[in-house]
Design an enzyme around this catalytic site. Structure first.
Site, PDB file in Angstrom:
ATOM      1  N   HIS A  29       0.891  -1.162   0.000  1.00  0.00           N
ATOM      2  CA  HIS A  29       0.000   0.000   0.000  1.00  0.00           C
ATOM      3  C   HIS A  29       0.926   1.207   0.000  1.00  0.00           C
ATOM      4  O   HIS A  29       2.030   1.155   0.532  1.00  0.00           O
ATOM      5  CB  HIS A  29      -0.880   0.004   1.255  1.00  0.00           C
ATOM      6  N   CYS A 107      -4.379   1.937  -4.831  1.00  0.00           N
ATOM      7  CA  CYS A 107      -3.715   2.970  -4.032  1.00  0.00           C
ATOM      8  C   CYS A 107      -2.407   3.427  -4.672  1.00  0.00           C
ATOM      9  O   CYS A 107      -2.057   4.613  -4.610  1.00  0.00           O
ATOM     10  CB  CYS A 107      -3.461   2.468  -2.615  1.00  0.00           C
TER      11      CYS A 107
END
Length: 192
Positions: A29, A107
């Site tokens: 992420h 993301c």
């Protein structure tokens, strides 16, 4: 104008990287840090922004499946903090929660897009290698836990947005019922 550093914060996702990193595929992420704030993107089932903010480098705000890995300096920007607020708001229109897709809009895609706007540089390719790999193994997204797609920090943003929408609907209903019962006074003008 300030010359603010643009930092990419990268987080390991859960224990899987212990096994996949030897294959050259990590599950990461990422978020972009600027002016002491970190902006990231996550998926949810609603048609409003999936962009959210956390304290820079704070994996606890993301949830138990995340662990801070590293911060990478990407460059700097002359945009003001107010400019960045507007940029984030505009990106939120494109990066809606229900538009999240592991391969095409995740993301890391958001972090790369924001970085390109702020300092003209993409994020390192290794950060989003899973998206490429997923195109080769399409069923992979369905195998991933739901919490990997919607970080805990985004859950509170979703709850707040839904609460705001509910309050707006209640206010609209209340003012609609008030306006139908109130009689307008003849000869009065309201300045706008």
């Amino acid at each position: 104008m300030a010359n603010q550093p643009i930092i990419l914060n990268v987080y390991d996702m859960y224990w899987i990287n212990e096994y996949t990193s030897s294959l050259g595929i990590g599950v990461f992420h990422s978020g972009i840090q600027v002016y002491g704030r970190e902006f990231a993107y996550g998926g949810h089932p609603y048609p409003f922004s999936g962009v959210f903010e956390i304290s820079p480098g704070d994996s606890t705000e993301l949830g138990d499946t995340f662990k801070f890995k590293e911060a990478i300096a990407l460059g700097s920007t002359d945009f003001t903090e107010n400019d960045i607020e507007k940029i984030i708001e505009e990106l939120g229109k494109e990066y809606k929660g229900n538009a999240y897709h592991l391969m095409h809009k995740n993301c890391n895609h958001f972090s790369s897009a924001l970085s390109e706007i702020l300092c003209g540089k993409e994020i390192p390719r290794w950060v989003n290698r899973l998206a490429y790999f997923s195109t080769c193994v399409p069923f992979l997204q369905s195998c991933l836990p739901k919490e990997w797609l919607t970080p805990a920090a985004l859950q509170s943003s979703i709850s707040q947005e839904l609460q705001d929408e509910l309050e707006e609907a209640e206010d609209a209903a209340a003012s609609a019922s008030t306006s139908t019962t109130a009689m307008p006074r003849p000869g009065r003008h309201t300045k706008l």
